[in-house]
Design a protein around this motif. Structure first.
Motif, short mmCIF file in Angstrom:
data_model
loop_
_atom_site.label_atom_id
_atom_site.label_comp_id
_atom_site.label_asym_id
_atom_site.label_seq_id
_atom_site.Cartn_x
_atom_site.Cartn_y
_atom_site.Cartn_z
N ILE A 105 149.55 62.27 19.62
CA ILE A 105 150.36 60.94 18.88
C ILE A 105 149.52 60.52 17.80
N GLY A 106 148.55 61.38 17.20
CA GLY A 106 148.09 61.07 15.82
C GLY A 106 146.82 60.11 15.58
N ILE A 107 146.37 59.89 16.62
CA ILE A 107 145.01 58.95 16.62
C ILE A 107 143.87 59.72 16.15
N SER A 108 143.72 61.02 16.49
CA SER A 108 142.95 61.57 16.20
C SER A 108 142.86 62.14 14.65
N SER A 109 144.02 61.97 14.03
CA SER A 109 144.34 62.43 12.73
C SER A 109 144.17 61.20 11.87
N GLY A 110 144.60 60.26 12.45
CA GLY A 110 144.20 58.83 11.78
C GLY A 110 142.87 58.41 11.42
N ALA A 111 142.06 58.73 12.60
CA ALA A 111 140.72 58.45 12.72
C ALA A 111 139.92 59.38 11.44
N ALA A 112 140.63 60.74 11.45
CA ALA A 112 139.84 61.78 10.61
C ALA A 112 140.34 61.36 9.05
N VAL A 113 141.50 60.52 9.01
CA VAL A 113 141.64 59.97 7.53
C VAL A 113 140.65 59.11 7.04
N GLY A 114 140.14 58.02 8.16
CA GLY A 114 139.19 57.06 7.80
C GLY A 114 138.04 57.92 7.60
N ALA A 115 137.55 59.17 8.10
CA ALA A 115 136.37 59.62 8.01
C ALA A 115 136.45 60.33 6.71
N ALA A 116 137.50 60.96 6.19
CA ALA A 116 137.44 61.80 5.20
C ALA A 116 137.68 60.94 3.85
N GLY A 117 138.28 59.66 4.03
CA GLY A 117 138.48 58.81 3.22
C GLY A 117 136.96 58.34 2.53
N SER A 118 136.22 58.14 3.72
CA SER A 118 135.02 57.60 3.25
C SER A 118 134.18 58.74 2.61
N ILE A 119 134.27 59.90 3.10
CA ILE A 119 133.40 60.99 2.20
C ILE A 119 133.98 61.14 0.82
N ALA A 120 135.16 61.24 0.84
CA ALA A 120 135.67 61.18 -0.88
C ALA A 120 135.53 60.29 -1.73
N LEU A 121 135.35 59.03 -1.16
CA LEU A 121 135.36 57.90 -2.12
C LEU A 121 133.64 57.54 -2.21
N TYR A 182 140.80 65.08 -4.70
CA TYR A 182 139.80 64.50 -5.32
C TYR A 182 138.46 64.91 -5.01
N ALA A 183 138.04 65.45 -3.94
CA ALA A 183 136.79 65.58 -3.49
C ALA A 183 136.06 66.62 -4.53
N ASP A 184 134.85 66.65 -4.51
CA ASP A 184 133.99 67.58 -5.25
C ASP A 184 133.67 68.61 -4.14
N ASN A 185 132.88 69.64 -4.72
CA ASN A 185 132.63 70.76 -3.62
C ASN A 185 131.71 70.38 -2.44
N ALA A 186 130.96 69.43 -2.50
CA ALA A 186 130.23 69.33 -1.24
C ALA A 186 130.97 68.38 -0.55
N GLN A 187 131.56 67.40 -1.01
CA GLN A 187 132.65 66.56 0.02
C GLN A 187 133.81 67.51 0.41
N LEU A 188 134.35 68.54 -0.28
CA LEU A 188 135.29 69.30 0.20
C LEU A 188 134.92 69.92 1.47
N THR A 189 133.54 70.47 1.49
CA THR A 189 133.05 71.15 2.82
C THR A 189 132.95 70.21 3.98
N GLU A 190 132.62 68.93 3.70
CA GLU A 190 132.53 68.02 4.74
C GLU A 190 133.99 67.96 5.26
N ILE A 191 135.03 67.50 4.34
CA ILE A 191 136.36 67.30 4.84
C ILE A 191 136.97 68.32 5.58
N THR A 192 136.82 69.72 5.10
CA THR A 192 137.25 70.74 5.84
C THR A 192 136.57 70.88 7.15
N PHE A 193 135.38 70.55 7.56
CA PHE A 193 134.65 70.35 8.73
C PHE A 193 135.52 69.39 9.50
N TRP A 194 136.13 68.32 8.97
CA TRP A 194 136.76 67.41 9.93
C TRP A 194 138.15 67.99 10.33
#
Length: 349
Positions: A105-121, A182-194
């Protein structure tokens, strides 16, 4: 106080003992298997030496591989699996619906958005806790939105719940896509992990970062077991028996968000553990939450330790993404569950 029939109590005791023994054996196997093999006897000897019960130290490489790489990974798998299993059991109890699960029901994806957003920003307002805090906040908002949108006429319907999850997952996927753009290469690797889910970056600091969240959620959950059993009788009956249903739901929603955020913050999106484990235990031991909540935590730990071991070994020397592996196994189970629910209810209403 709940009184259990002797047969039920015996079945729960046997199942709980089996899960506990299975977890210990899987953990011993997992910490020894890999590119650098460590025998079970050596693992036991090193553990005994560390806790002061004799044994002996391994060579320098063996000690480093065991205690700096393998053990933190297994401990993290236990924490993440226990969190997801318990969160799934709580979700199903809170919504009174067998299809509820943080990933579905999307809670994991929602939490991942928060994690990915904090990484990208590049956020760092809370130090090492920044990703966990952002994941928790986004997970809490997501679960509140799902709860509000899936309620109709005072109850939660199967179709509404699943469709809400589809919409939330789609939106979360788009949001993560923007973070990737919007992420750079290092951030992209982290977001892919999520997105894929993995325990390959497990370290002791990550274990210590997630431990308070997981421990708090797992410690609080069993105190709601009796009230969840009463809620299963129906909201009106639960209220007549003294349960403040809305207050309990809000409290458990926060617990679910905490457990899910703790898992997502260190392992990324790992779906279906919270759906499959509570159902298997419910089939084996019955619907009572007194056993179901701690049992789901223990069963989730067993499943994730086994899944992580499979992810490391099935395609060695490469490593399969953990979230992909659990989805491949969990998706057919979810489809079977949908068909079973439809068949029992005579439709989708």
């Amino acid at each position: 106080m709940t009184v259990l029939r002797p047969g039920v109590a015996r079945r729960e005791a046997v199942l709980g003992t089996t899960l506990a023994v299975g977890l210990v054996l899987l953990a011993l196997l997992s910490v020894g298997v890999g590119a650098y093999h460590i025998g079970t006897g050596d693992v036991v000897a090193s553990v005994a030496h560390r806790i002061g019960f004799g044994g002996h130290r391994l060579d320098r490489v063996g000690e480093s591989v065991l205690w700096d790489v393998r053990v933190p990974r297994v401990v993290l798998a236990v924490l993440v699996g226990a969190s997801l299993g318990c969160a799934g059991a709580l979700m199903q109890g809170v919504f009174g619906n067998p299809l509820a699960e943080p990933g579905v029901i999307g809670i994991s994806s929602g939490a991942a958005v928060g994690a990915a957003g904090s990484i990208a920003l590049g956020l760092g307002f809370a130090g090492n806790w920044t990703v966990t805090v952002c994941a928790f906040g986004a997970g809490l908002l997501t679960v509140l939105a799902v709860y509000g949108l899936s309620r109709s006429g005072g109850r939660t319907e199967v179709v509404t719940l699943v469709l809400t999850g589809i919409a939330v997952n789609a939106f979360a996927g788009a949001a993560i896509g923007l973070c990737v753009f919007y992420a750079d290469n290092a951030q992209l690797t982290e977001i892919t992990f999520w997105q894929l889910g993995s325990l390959s970056q497990a370290t002791w600091p990550k274990v210590l970062a997630v431990l308070p969240c997981a421990a708090a959620g797992l410690a609080v959950a069993p105190f709601f077991a009796r009230r969840l059993d009463l809620l299963a009788l129906g909201e009106r009956q639960a209220r007549h028996l003294g349960v403040d249903v809305e207050r309990m739901r809000l409290a458990l929603i926060a617990v679910v968000a905490l457990l899910t955020a703790a898992a997502v913050a260190v392992a990324g999106i790992v779906s279906f553990v919270g759906l499959v484990v509570p159902h298997l235990l419910r089939m084996a031991a019955g619907p009572g939450h007194r056993f179901l909540l701690p049992g789901s935590a223990l069963g989730g730990a067993v499943v994730l330790v086994a899944a992580d071991l499979a992810a490391r070994t099935l395609a060695a020397p490469a490593e399969l993404p953990l979230g992909v592996l659990t989805a491949l196994v969990g998706s057919p189970f979810f489809f079977w569950l949908l068909r079973r629910t439809r068949g029992r209810q005579g439709g989708w209403a």
